[in-house]
Design a protein around this motif. Structure first.
Motif, short mmCIF file in Angstrom:
data_model
loop_
_atom_site.label_atom_id
_atom_site.label_comp_id
_atom_site.label_asym_id
_atom_site.label_seq_id
_atom_site.Cartn_x
_atom_site.Cartn_y
_atom_site.Cartn_z
N ARG A 29 0.83 -1.21 0.00
CA ARG A 29 0.00 0.00 0.00
C ARG A 29 0.86 1.26 0.00
NH1 ARG A 29 -2.30 -4.34 1.97
NH2 ARG A 29 -4.55 -4.60 1.85
N ASN A 34 -1.56 3.91 -1.70
CA ASN A 34 -2.92 3.52 -1.33
C ASN A 34 -3.06 3.58 0.19
OD1 ASN A 34 -5.49 2.45 -1.24
ND2 ASN A 34 -4.81 0.34 -1.54
N LEU A 35 -3.18 4.79 0.75
CA LEU A 35 -3.14 4.97 2.19
C LEU A 35 -4.51 4.86 2.84
CD1 LEU A 35 -0.56 7.87 2.50
CD2 LEU A 35 -0.19 5.42 2.16
N ALA A 36 -5.56 5.34 2.17
CA ALA A 36 -6.94 5.27 2.69
C ALA A 36 -6.98 5.72 4.15
CB ALA A 36 -7.49 3.85 2.55
N VAL A 37 -6.63 6.98 4.38
CA VAL A 37 -6.51 7.51 5.74
C VAL A 37 -7.88 7.84 6.32
CG1 VAL A 37 -5.48 9.31 7.17
CG2 VAL A 37 -4.27 8.49 5.13
N GLU A 38 -8.11 7.38 7.55
CA GLU A 38 -9.30 7.73 8.31
C GLU A 38 -8.86 8.32 9.65
OE1 GLU A 38 -11.82 4.34 8.75
OE2 GLU A 38 -11.54 3.68 6.68
N THR A 47 -5.01 3.84 8.80
CA THR A 47 -5.04 3.61 7.36
C THR A 47 -5.44 2.17 7.07
OG1 THR A 47 -2.76 2.82 7.14
CG2 THR A 47 -3.09 5.22 7.16
N GLU A 48 -5.69 1.90 5.80
CA GLU A 48 -6.01 0.53 5.41
C GLU A 48 -4.82 -0.39 5.67
OE1 GLU A 48 -7.55 -2.92 4.33
OE2 GLU A 48 -8.67 -1.07 4.72
N LYS A 51 -5.06 -1.63 9.19
CA LYS A 51 -6.11 -2.64 9.32
C LYS A 51 -5.71 -3.96 8.69
CE LYS A 51 -9.74 0.92 9.21
NZ LYS A 51 -10.91 1.41 8.45
#
Length: 283
Positions: A29, A34-38, A47-48, A51
């Motif tokens: 990632r 492809n970090l998909a930060v929340e 981040t994904e 997870k």
């Protein structure tokens, strides 16, 4: 590396494999962006990659050792409750999420095993650079740097605080940190992300001390690094010089962290004590 008949050899092999596997999932990632930060609110970003590493590690640990408790930063609640006396795996699937997001490479995977409230096995893996650190109680601390053969780790022998090197957080500098450093008076500072990687600076002999005057670290930040440092000859305590315990209520280290080569740990604690009291970290 280790005698296959040694106690905990199976656990060590699995932890090392899972750290590398999680590192590969993280890097897949990281390299693609492809970090998909929340946001986890006050707990910071997730981040994904956090997870994915969490799922990989916890699923495998629970499958291989179903009687053990697995605590992970990305898990829910405190699974230790009601399972006293069990072995506890304490995992930070991606230590240094802010550094992962920043793209500076200073993040790691931390896997520790605790028995009777104290760490007995720890693995710290830095995916960027393929640097693996590991230790088992009574068997020493080792590193495989850049995928090379293992070398034994030892902290420095420096006893004079004014000649020590302090490793300091890249992301969490504060007035309290400055006050601690002023009280200690180290000769030099280096910066680094991830609690795990800060401790690796001590076991590699690149630094002599790391103090974190904050109640915000958690058990998963320290379990693996603690046994690594101890087996390399160093010490990790709270800011009052007391041992960290992993079988007490709550997941936080409320009294800060003090890590050193152990050569002058008591003196360092004495110097920092007034700052820690002023900050409300010790009574």
């Amino acid at each position: 590396m280790t005698d296959p008949q040694e106690p905990l050899d199976r656990e060590l092999r699995l932890a090392m494999k899972l750290a590398r596997d999680a590192g590969a999932a993280i890097m897949a990632r990281y390299l693609k962006g492809n970090l998909a930060v929340e946001s986890k609110g006050a707990e910071g970003p997730v981040t994904e990659a956090d997870k994915a590493a969490h799922r990989l590690i916890t699923r495998e640990l629970s499958g291989v050792f179903p009687d053990d408790v697995v605590v992970s930063e990305e898990g829910e609640g405190d699974p230790r409750a009601g399972r006293e006396g069990k072995r506890v795996w304490i995992v930070d699937p991606l230590d240094g999420t802010a550094d992962f997001i920043a793209g500076n490479g200073e993040f790691s995977v931390l896997i520790g095993l605790v028995v009777d409230g104290a760490p007995i096995l720890g693995v710290v893996y830095q995916p960027v650079g393929d640097n693996l650190f590991y230790a088992v109680k009574g068997r020493g601390a080792f590193a495989e740097l850049d995928g090379r053969q293992p070398t034994r780790l030892r902290v420095t022998d420096e006893k004079r605080p004014e000649r020590m090197t302090a490793v300091v957080s890249r992301n969490h500098r504060s007035k309290t940190v400055d006050a601690v450093l002023e009280a200690i008076g180290p000769a030099r500072e280096i910066t680094c992300g991830s609690v795990g990687l800060k401790v690796t600076q001590l076991v590699l002999g690149e630094a002599d001390l790391y103090f974190h005057p904050s109640p915000k670290t958690k058990l998963w930040d320290t379990a693996a690094p603690q046994i690594l440092l101890e087996e390399a000859g160093g010490v990790l305590t709270d800011l009052a010089g007391r041992p960290l315990r992993y079988n007490v209520p709550g997941l936080a280290n409320p009294h800060g962290l003090a890590a050193s080569n152990g050569r002058a740990h008591g003196e360092l604690i004495q110097r920092v004590e007034p700052v820690a009291r002023d900050a409300g970290l010790i009574g």
